[in-house]
Design a protein around this motif. Structure first.
Motif, PDB file in Angstrom:
ATOM      1  N   VAL A   1       7.507   2.676  -1.135  1.00  0.00           N
ATOM      2  CA  VAL A   1       6.545   1.738  -0.555  1.00  0.00           C
ATOM      3  C   VAL A   1       5.704   2.409   0.534  1.00  0.00           C
ATOM      4  O   VAL A   1       4.548   2.028   0.755  1.00  0.00           O
ATOM      5  CB  VAL A   1       7.281   0.500   0.012  1.00  0.00           C
TER       6      VAL A   1
ATOM      7  N   LEU B   1      13.191  -0.130   0.546  1.00  0.00           N
ATOM      8  CA  LEU B   1      11.745  -0.102   0.329  1.00  0.00           C
ATOM      9  C   LEU B   1      11.178   1.303   0.452  1.00  0.00           C
ATOM     10  O   LEU B   1      10.296   1.707  -0.323  1.00  0.00           O
ATOM     11  CB  LEU B   1      11.047  -1.041   1.319  1.00  0.00           C
TER      12      LEU B   1
ATOM     13  N   SER C   1       1.475  -3.884   0.729  1.00  0.00           N
ATOM     14  CA  SER C   1       2.893  -3.580   0.525  1.00  0.00           C
ATOM     15  C   SER C   1       3.410  -2.547   1.517  1.00  0.00           C
ATOM     16  O   SER C   1       4.624  -2.488   1.762  1.00  0.00           O
ATOM     17  CB  SER C   1       3.126  -3.076  -0.906  1.00  0.00           C
ATOM     18  N   VAL C   2       2.535  -1.754   2.120  1.00  0.00           N
ATOM     19  CA  VAL C   2       2.984  -0.750   3.086  1.00  0.00           C
ATOM     20  C   VAL C   2       3.542  -1.418   4.340  1.00  0.00           C
ATOM     21  O   VAL C   2       4.281  -0.800   5.112  1.00  0.00           O
ATOM     22  CB  VAL C   2       1.819   0.207   3.443  1.00  0.00           C
TER      23      VAL C   2
ATOM     24  N   ALA D   1       2.502   3.506  -0.792  1.00  0.00           N
ATOM     25  CA  ALA D   1       1.792   2.551  -1.635  1.00  0.00           C
ATOM     26  C   ALA D   1       0.457   2.150  -1.022  1.00  0.00           C
ATOM     27  O   ALA D   1       0.224   2.305   0.170  1.00  0.00           O
ATOM     28  CB  ALA D   1       2.653   1.311  -1.861  1.00  0.00           C
TER      29      ALA D   1
END
Length: 207
Positions: free
Chosen positions: A56, A51, A63-64, A59
């Motif tokens: 990520v 990820l 989503s973080v 991001a």
């Protein structure tokens, strides 16, 4: 006069290195030590690493949280005695993944490098201090991991800061808090601890 309550010896010294927070310990309590700790830690590290590699950490939106949630796979293993031949690998896996997540989020959100260094330094100081304590049989109190948020709590807090767009502020406040907490607790503990590790172990056994 400085005084300190010496923590009884844990079932396994490896568990003292994990630095689990409240959430991770609660997950471990649910499985009552029945889940081997190494496989979920490896899976969590792999998923978190993938990820982070795909970006990520920088991001927007929920989503973080994905890397932190992925590493929570290691949480249920916290109650295991870590008596397997390779279970000593679990704490280094947790450290590597947490440090990588913190650095990735910090650089992705343009946090000043000094703040990233200070935050990582506070965590590294604490983890080194715990390792040295265990070698001297002066075990850290159970409340310290809770107050320090644990690897799980710190990752989730940083993810929350990214979601709120306040990464630099969170890094600064968290670094200040951890340095004050870990520094104060370490100094007071070592000032009050018996000079020899044997004396410390004997005192802990009689508490």
């Amino acid at each position: 006069m400085v005084s300190v309550h010496m923590t009884p010896v844990p079932h396994s010294t490896v568990t003292a290195y994990r630095d689990d927070g409240t959430l991770s310990r609660a997950m471990g309590a649910l499985v009552a030590g029945q889940l081997p700790p190494l496989p979920p830690a490896i899976v969590g590290m792999f998923v978190t690493g993938v990820l982070l590699l795909v970006g990520v950490a920088g991001a927007e939106g929920l989503s973080v949280f994905a890397p932190a949630v992925a590493l929570l796979l290691a949480g249920p293993g916290s109650s295991h005695p870590h008596d397997g031949r390779l279970d000593w690998l679990v704490p280094p896996i947790l450290r590597l993944t947490e440090y990588g997540f913190v650095a990735s989020v910090g650089f992705a959100h343009d946090v000043p490098p000094l703040l990233i260094f200070l935050l990582l330094g506070a965590m590294a100081f604490h983890h080194y201090d715990v390792v040295y304590r265990v070698r001297q049989r002066v075990y850290p109190p159970s409340w310290l991991a809770t107050s320090g948020l644990g690897w799980d709590g710190r990752m989730l807090l940083i993810a929350l800061g990214a979601l709120a767009g306040q990464v630099t502020l969170v890094f600064g406040l968290l670094a200040l808090y951890l340095w004050c907490l870990f520094g104060w607790e370490s100094v007071t503990c070592w000032l009050a601890a018996p000079r020899s590790g044997v004396d410390a172990a004997d005192l802990g056994a009689h508490d």
